[in-house]
Design an enzyme around this catalytic site. Structure first.
Site, short mmCIF file in Angstrom:
data_model
loop_
_atom_site.label_atom_id
_atom_site.label_comp_id
_atom_site.label_asym_id
_atom_site.label_seq_id
_atom_site.Cartn_x
_atom_site.Cartn_y
_atom_site.Cartn_z
N HIS A 63 0.82 -1.23 0.00
CA HIS A 63 0.00 0.00 0.00
C HIS A 63 0.85 1.27 0.00
CE1 HIS A 63 0.28 -0.11 4.54
NE2 HIS A 63 0.32 1.20 4.36
N ASP B 225 0.05 -7.62 1.52
CA ASP B 225 0.53 -6.23 1.60
C ASP B 225 2.06 -6.15 1.64
OD1 ASP B 225 0.29 -3.52 1.53
OD2 ASP B 225 -0.47 -3.27 3.56
N SER C 261 4.60 2.35 7.87
CA SER C 261 4.26 1.18 7.05
C SER C 261 5.46 0.70 6.25
CB SER C 261 3.12 1.52 6.09
OG SER C 261 1.93 1.69 6.78
#
Length: 246
Positions: free
Chosen positions: A20, A50, A124
């Site tokens: 992402h 992911d 992230s």
């Protein structure tokens, strides 16, 4: 423009991050701790876990190896490393509160490591390491009503991340391993995963698994719920041998 974090996993410039973070990007730029910037190539990505793999043209880089995330213990101290809010190389500490955590409302059945190490937007794709500095996960998600950290965060276990990356390097896509069974979702009170039906052509049938059996371990790792089983299988390839305890 979006920012995130990443982990160098080889001295010749392979970097793992979240899908992402780079999804739909026209170009990807990596900035290292020494403020050197590189244009990165996307090697491959897997939206369901992911995980994405990037490559920069450089050698002699410091890198971190994957540890065995099955060895992670509940209550173990961990550190989250990343760049939240563009604050370069921020480290937060916490403890592991769950393994095999599945987030409700998500289309994928995941198997996250849950910690209370502070993770915010920008973290992230960063490293979750144990106190020995070994990579045990890739920080991926938070559940929050505000968009910022409210007490817990989630990381993709290193065993899953490593398998996804190995697949992307070798095959260019993810090789999904299945047991050849369907799960009986009705019986949720049991400690384990109950087999509903078995594919007649599957190895599970040849191995002696039967409908109604309850899977309690895979390769000596305890299986309490479906996300535990999913996590073990996501870290395996078609053709791998697993010991299943029922």
């Amino acid at each position: 423009t979006a920012t995130g974090s990443g982990v160098i996993i080889s001295e010749d410039g392979y970097i793992v991050t979240n899908n992402h973070v780079i999804d739909d990007a026209d170009n990807i730029q990596i900035t290292l701790n020494n403020n050197k910037s590189y244009k990165a190539k996307l090697v491959g990505a897997d939206p369901s876990t992911d995980i994405a793999l990037l490559k920069i043209e450089e050698t002699g880089l410091p890198f971190i190896g994957f540890a065995n995330s099955d060895d992670v213990k509940i209550g173990e101290w961990v550190l989250a490393v990343g760049n939240p809010f563009n604050l370069n190389s921020t480290v937060t500490a916490g403890i592991v509160s769950a393994k095999g955590r599945d987030l409700d409302g998500n289309n994928n059945t995941e198997s996250f490591i849950q910690t209370d190490a502070a993770v915010n937007p920008g973290n992230s794709g960063g490293a979750l390491v144990n106190t020995r500095g070994e990579l045990i996960g890739i920080n991926t998600a938070i559940t929050s009503r505000t968009g910022s950290f409210i007490g817990y965060s989630f990381a993709v276990p290193s065993n899953i991340a490593k398998k996804i990356i190995d697949d992307l390097l070798e095959f260019g896509s993810v090789q999904e391993a299945i047991l050849g069974i369907s799960i009986d979702p009705v019986d949720k009170e049991i400690d384990g995963v109950k087999i509903g039906t078995i594919d007649e052509k599957s190895e599970a049938l040849k191995a002696g698994l039967k409908e109604g059996d309850v899977i309690t371990k895979v390769n000596n790792v305890k299986i309490s719920k479906f996300s535990d089983l999913k996590g073990q299988l996501t870290a395996k390839r078609p053709g791998d041998l697993v010991d299943v305890t029922v």
